[in-house]
Design a protein around this motif. Structure first.
Motif, mmCIF file in Angstrom:
data_model
loop_
_atom_site.group_PDB
_atom_site.id
_atom_site.type_symbol
_atom_site.label_atom_id
_atom_site.label_comp_id
_atom_site.label_asym_id
_atom_site.label_seq_id
_atom_site.Cartn_x
_atom_site.Cartn_y
_atom_site.Cartn_z
ATOM 1 N N THR A 55 42.201 78.125 37.768
ATOM 2 C CA THR A 55 42.154 76.874 37.252
ATOM 3 C C THR A 55 41.755 75.831 38.217
ATOM 4 O O THR A 55 41.970 76.179 39.608
ATOM 5 N N GLY A 56 41.067 74.842 37.637
ATOM 6 C CA GLY A 56 40.783 73.645 38.994
ATOM 7 C C GLY A 56 42.174 73.015 39.430
ATOM 8 O O GLY A 56 41.926 73.232 40.726
ATOM 9 N N TYR A 57 43.016 72.881 38.547
ATOM 10 C CA TYR A 57 44.405 72.244 39.306
ATOM 11 C C TYR A 57 44.968 73.484 40.202
ATOM 12 O O TYR A 57 45.715 73.007 41.224
ATOM 13 N N LYS A 64 35.662 74.710 36.406
ATOM 14 C CA LYS A 64 36.245 73.417 36.335
ATOM 15 C C LYS A 64 37.246 73.598 34.883
ATOM 16 O O LYS A 64 36.392 73.904 33.747
ATOM 17 N N ASP A 69 43.534 70.397 33.527
ATOM 18 C CA ASP A 69 44.132 69.747 34.547
ATOM 19 C C ASP A 69 44.533 68.402 34.228
ATOM 20 O O ASP A 69 45.352 67.844 34.825
ATOM 21 N N SER A 73 48.463 67.111 35.048
ATOM 22 C CA SER A 73 48.543 65.885 35.680
ATOM 23 C C SER A 73 49.856 64.980 34.951
ATOM 24 O O SER A 73 50.388 64.379 35.426
ATOM 25 N N ASN A 77 54.860 70.550 36.558
ATOM 26 C CA ASN A 77 54.149 71.687 37.212
ATOM 27 C C ASN A 77 55.082 72.707 37.976
ATOM 28 O O ASN A 77 55.108 72.265 39.266
ATOM 29 N N ASP A 269 39.990 76.085 27.860
ATOM 30 C CA ASP A 269 40.002 74.569 28.324
ATOM 31 C C ASP A 269 39.814 73.743 27.155
ATOM 32 O O ASP A 269 40.315 72.481 26.782
#
Length: 488
Positions: A55-57, A64, A69, A73, A77, A269
């Motif tokens: 994953t991006g995060y 991406k 992500d 945020s 997490n 996603d």
């Protein structure tokens, strides 16, 4: 057929709910009058074989995932979350019972969870929730394309659009509520299942009773190359950056498979965006707890292997995002606690202000999330009771193991003794095995004693897999795997 220790009947659940004594320590729950508090909706979004690193995060340079992500945020997490037994059926059984695999007997794929289990579906249904399950079930053990009739084989879930297990993601089979006639999802099933979930949630937006919905996608599990063309075109194998723990002789194959894997993830996603938009449109987001996670990861060539079961991070590390409405007073952000599969149910019950049955073994992290308890989450156990499937004993050298994962180290032993020791901070790709390294003697000794203590507390004697197969009357083939194809 199986008798599960510490499992109660459905009647016992009702008795438990009427009990006024809150559980202590890790499973403490509020003694508030739950009838005077608005109950939150609960949405569990479950992927299959999505490793955190993809994953991006999670730090992947090749993909991406803006919508995942963004959810991260907004969420708590648990960045050190693991799948305690990184295989589909064991994880799912731990998810819905809050028990470890050696307690509920679900330590292999294609076996049946005790129909008398105290399960998530039964608990939330009893509490007045509208409960639903959409997608891949994999806890029935009667054959991967068989109809699962209403009743306890569905573990209390009322609404049902599900299949036991399939990895044909285009036109895959499912069963609709009480109809035993097989149906097929239109097109790519991740999209169709998402639409079904949106319909379910939208139908409940004006309902006084909250919902619990599990949306269980089969992707990004192999086959890696069956996502829609739009997503496959996004990833070129030769442009991908590989993890350094992939052997040179596997790079060409891994690049090709990674491109397909990422295509599935990119499609997921987009579905996260669709779900979040629906919840906002329906004014449900402010009263819905969302858990985004996976049953396990995928090695995808790391350490020269594929798929799961093995104790390396690419296999055991999973996304574990808890989106929690602001009204519950819990801040978003990273959490360091080592979170395990059996901890999901008690934590959801804690956040839902509901009693936790005595059968549940996981930790309720509600107080931790509120900043009131920092004693939990220092370590957890990972397990392989009986290697099978892609990590079977005769062909893939699979073996039993027990391991201790802390916020810094992974320590694993097999039946012959210490096997792996990694400092995950200094060696994030786990390429330097420190077992029996003189400089780490004291650390290894400490981790060994802590592991033994945890196994003893769990009643785990760490015996050969054959012992547990006999105990639970599980029949396997010559490769140590439960056969299933002849049941389809």
């Amino acid at each position: 057929m199986k008798t599960i220790l510490r499992t109660l009947s459905i009647l016992s659940i009702c008795i438990c709910f009427s009990c006024s004594n809150a559980k202590k320590n890790d499973k403490t729950i509020a003694n508030a009058d739950t009838n005077s508090i608005k109950k939150p909706n609960v949405l569990i979004i479950l992927t299959d074989q999505l490793r955190t690193q993809a994953t991006g995060y999670g730090g992947d340079p090749n993909i991406k995932t803006p919508h995942i992500d963004k959810l991260a945020s907004m969420s708590a997490n648990f960045k050190n979350a693991v799948s305690g037994m990184p295989v589909c059926t064991p994880f799912k059984a731990s998810l819905i019972t809050g028990q470890r695999p050696l307690t509920n007997g679900m330590f292999m794929n294609d076996v049946q969870l005790d129909t008398n289990a105290v399960s998530m579906g039964k608990i939330y249904t009893n509490a007045g929730y509208n409960t639903g399950f959409i997608g891949k079930w994999h806890m029935d053990g009667h054959g991967r394309l068989r109809f699962i009739p209403p009743g306890n084989r569905r573990q209390g879930f009322q609404f049902w659009k599900a299949n036991e297990c399939t990895h044909n993601y285009n036109g895959s089979v499912y069963f609709d509520n009480n109809d035993p006639t097989p149906k097929k999802w239109e097109g790519y099933d991740t999209f169709s299942q998402t639409d079904a979930a949106i319909d379910f949630m939208s139908a409940k937006k004006d309902d006084n009773n909250p919902f619990l919905l599990v949306l269980s996608w089969g992707t990004p599990h192999a086959p890696y190359h069956s996502a829609p063309k739009k997503y496959k075109d996004m990833f070129l194998p030769d442009s991908l950056e590989l993890r350094p723990n992939i052997p040179k002789n596997m790079e060409k194959k891994v690049r090709k498979d990674l491109a397909g894997y990422y295509a599935h993830v990119a499609a997921i996603d987009d579905m996260i965006a669709k779900i979040m938009e629906t919840l906002k449109k329906n004014n449900q987001l402010d009263n819905t707890i969302i858990v985004f996670t996976s049953d396990h990861g995928d090695l995808l060539g790391s350490h020269g292997a594929y798929k799961k079961q093995q104790p390396y991070d690419e296999s055991i590390r999973t996304p574990m995002l808890f989106y929690i409405p602001e009204s519950l007073g819990i801040k978003a952000g990273n959490r360091n606690a080592v979170f395990n599969s059996e901890d999901i149910l008690p934590t959801l019950l804690g956040l839902s202000n509901m009693p936790i049955p005595e059968s549940v073994e996981g930790i309720n992290y509600t107080a931790y999330l509120e900043g009131k308890d920092d004693t939990v989450g220092k370590e957890t156990i990972i397990t392989c009771v009986q290697p099978f499937g892609q990590w079977n004993r005769p062909k893939r050298h699979g073996k039993e193991y027990r391991g201790l994962v802390t916020q810094k180290y992974t320590y694993v032993k097999d039946l012959e003794g210490p096997w792996l020791l990694f400092d995950n901070d200094a060696d994030p790709y786990q390429m330097n095995n420190l077992v029996n390294n003189k400089e780490y003697t004291d650390i290894q000794s400490d981790l060994e004693s802590r592991l033994i203590k945890r196994l003893k507390a769990n009643g785990d004697e760490f015996l050969p897999g054959a012992h547990y197969l006999e105990k639970w009357n599980i029949k396997v083939n010559e490769e140590g795997t439960v056969p299933y194809r002849h049941l389809n």
